[in-house]
Design an enzyme around this catalytic site. Structure first.
Site, mmCIF file in Angstrom:
data_model
loop_
_atom_site.group_PDB
_atom_site.id
_atom_site.type_symbol
_atom_site.label_atom_id
_atom_site.label_comp_id
_atom_site.label_asym_id
_atom_site.label_seq_id
_atom_site.Cartn_x
_atom_site.Cartn_y
_atom_site.Cartn_z
ATOM 1 N N HIS A 1 49.480 99.507 -41.753
ATOM 2 C CA HIS A 1 48.152 98.991 -42.130
ATOM 3 C C HIS A 1 47.178 100.149 -42.273
ATOM 4 C CE1 HIS A 1 44.438 96.858 -42.125
ATOM 5 N NE2 HIS A 1 44.308 96.642 -40.831
ATOM 6 N N CYS B 1 41.833 89.587 -41.550
ATOM 7 C CA CYS B 1 40.754 89.717 -40.573
ATOM 8 C C CYS B 1 40.132 91.100 -40.683
ATOM 9 C CB CYS B 1 41.274 89.481 -39.165
ATOM 10 S SG CYS B 1 42.603 90.591 -38.646
ATOM 11 N N CYS C 1 38.763 96.594 -41.923
ATOM 12 C CA CYS C 1 40.076 96.315 -42.525
ATOM 13 C C CYS C 1 39.968 95.554 -43.830
ATOM 14 C CB CYS C 1 40.937 95.513 -41.548
ATOM 15 S SG CYS C 1 41.268 96.339 -39.982
#
Length: 413
Positions: free
Chosen positions: A369, A399, A93
C-alpha cells in the site's frame, strides 16, 4: 449538460519493498517513480504534453524529497513540456482516488480536456522522515483538537473496530491468506501486465519489473503464529505530554478491552510505488484518435468517526451508488483497499457483498500500500480485470486517515 470524463489509459510501477537496503526502488527519488508512470502514459498514448491542462498528483508525506509540489517537479523531471501544469494534494491514503476524481470533475465541468491524475509514496523514505520526528498524531499536537477527537494510530483503530464488531483473529487471518493466494494467481497469470511498467535506474539498468512484496508461500498456520503488533503500541508515549495510545483510546472508550488481532501478515504492506490515470474529454480524445477504456460514472466522498478512522468505505460506496442511481447488484467488481484486514471484512459483511467480487487479484495485504499512490493503482487494477473478464462496472473505495473515504464508479466503454 455536463461532459463525460473518459479513462484512456492507466499505468503503475511495480511495488517495491519499502525498506532501505531491501527494496529494489528505495534508492531512487520519488520524482523518478512518478516520472516513470507519466512517461509510460505519454509514450503509450502519444500525449502532447504541451496540451496537458493539469497533472493532479497525490502525496501524503509532502516533506523533503516528496515536497515542493511533487506533481509539477515530476513532470519536469520526466521532460514534459513546461506548459503542463501540476498540483499536489493530500487525502492521506485516499489521495490516489481523489486525484482521479478531481481530474474527472474538471473535465466533466467543461473547464479542462486533458488531465493526468495519480499519486506516489515512497514508504522507505517516509520511514526516515518519521524517524527524524514530527510524524506524531494526526492532531499535530493541537490539544484542542485532541479533546474533540482523540485519534490514535490507524493500526490501533483497526483492533478497536475488530473488538467492537466482534471480528476475530481467525476472520482477519483467513482474509489475509486469501489475499496472498489471489495475488499469486494474478501474478502467475500475468493479470497485472497491462498496467505495470518497469522502473529503470538512472544508468539505464533495470531496477524492478514486478511487484516485490507478495509472499505466496504464506500459510494460514504461519499467519496464526505471528504476534499481534499493535498491542505493543498502547503504552507508547505519543508526544511530550505523556499521552499514550492507550489513554487516547480510553478517552472515547473508557472500558474497552481491546482484542488485538492485526499483525504484519494481515495488515497492508510497506512499499514504494506510483500509479497514474490518463483522462480526457470525449471531444479531445476523438481528436487524438484515442479509444476510451472506461468512463467515470460517479464520484463521492464520505466521512465519519475520526476516532475509529477506518469505517467509511461502506458509507462511501452507498453514497456513490446513490449518486449514480445504481445498486450494489449493478457492480461487477469491487476494490476495497486492504489497509487492515478488518476494513474489507467489515465492508463485505455490512453491505452483504459477495467476497468473490472483492479484491479478486489480492489487495494491499499481499501487494503493498504505497499510501497516496494506491487509489490510482486500484483504478487501473479494476479496469484491467473488468476487461479480462469482459465485465462492465467497477467500484473503488478506501479508508483514509481522519475518518474519510473517497469512492469512484467506472464503466467500460
Amino acid at each position: 449538460m455536463a461532459k463525460e470524463a473518459w479513462i484512456i489509459d492507466t499505468a503503475r510501477t511495480p511495488r517495491g519493498i519499502g525498506k532501505v537496503g531491501r527494496g529494489a526502488l528505495a534508492h531512487l527519488h520519488p520524482q523518478h517513480l512518478s516520472a516513470t508512470v507519466l512517461n509510460a502514459l505519454r509514450e503509450r498514448n502519444g500525449i502532447k504534453t504541451s496540451e496537458v491542462d493539469d497533472v493532479i498528483w497525490g502525496c501524503s508525506a509532502q516533506r523533503g524529497k516528496q515536497g515542493s509540489c511533487i506533481a509539477r517537479m515530476s513532470l519536469l523531471a520526466a521532460g514534459w513540456d513546461t506548459r503542463a501544469s501540476g498540483v499536489t494534494l493530500d487525502r492521506f491514503c485516499g489521495s490516489g482516488i481523489t486525484s482521479v476524481n478531481m481530474a474527472a470533475a474538471s473535465i466533466m465541468s467543461g473547464m479542462e480536456d486533458l488531465v493526468v491524475a495519480g499519486g506516489v509514496e515512497m514508504m522507505s523514505y517516509t520511514a526516515q522522515l518519521a524517524a527524524q520526528g514530527g510524524g506524531g498524531l494526526l492532531d499535530a499536537g493541537n490539544m484542542k483538537l485532541r479533546e474533540l477527537h482523540p485519534q490514535p494510530h490507524q493500526g490501533v483503530c483497526a483492533d478497536v473496530i475488530a473488538t467492537l464488531e466482534g471480528i476475530s483473529r481467525e476472520d482477519v487471518d483467513k482474509l489475509a491468506f486469501e489475499s496472498q493466494q489471489r495475488a499469486k494467481r494474478a501474478m502467475e497469470g500475468g493479470f497485472f501486465n497491462r498496467s505495470v511498467v518497469p522502473v529503470y535506474n538512472e544508468d539505464g539498468s533495470l531496477a524492478l519489473d514486478k511487484d516485490e512484496f507478495p509472499r505466496p508461500q504464506t500459510t494460514l498456520e504461519g499467519l496464526g503464529q505471528l504476534p499481534a503488533v499493535f498491542s505493543n503500541f498502547m503504552p507508547m508515549p505519543v508526544d511530550e505530554t505523556g499521552e499514550t495510545f492507550d489513554s487516547i483510546v480510553r478517552r472515547t472508550y473508557p472500558d474497552i478491552n481491546i482484542n488485538h488481532v492485526h499483525h504484519a501478515g494481515n495488515s497492508s504492506g510497506v512499499v514504494d510505488g506510483s500509479g497514474g490515470v490518463l483522462l480526457a474529454s470525449p471531444e479531445y480524445a476523438k481528436a487524438q484518435g484515442w479509444k476510451p477504456r472506461a468512463r467515470i460514472v460517479a464520484m463521492a466522498n464520505a466521512a465519519g468517526s475520526p476516532e475509529l478512522m477506518l469505517n467509511e468505505p461502506g458509507p462511501a460506496a452507498k453514497k456513490v451508488l446513490a449518486k449514480a442511481g445504481m445498486s450494489l447488484s449493478d457492480i461487477d467488481l469491487f476494490e476495497i483497499n486492504e489497509a487492515f484486514a478488518v476494513v474489507p471484512f467489515k465492508f463485505m459483511r455490512d453491505l452483504n457483498v459477495d467476497p468473490a467480487k472483492v479484491n479478486v487479484n489480492g489487495g494491499a495485504i499481499a501487494l503493498g500500500h504505497p499510501i497516496a499512490g494506491t487509489g490510482s493503482v486500484l483504478i487501473g487494477t479494476i479496469l484491467d480485470e473488468l476487461e479480462r473478464r469482459n465485465l462492465s462496472t467497477g467500484l473503488v473505495t478506501m479508508c483514509a486517515a481522519g475518518g474519510m473515504a473517497p469512492a469512484i464508479i467506472i464503466e467500460r466503454v
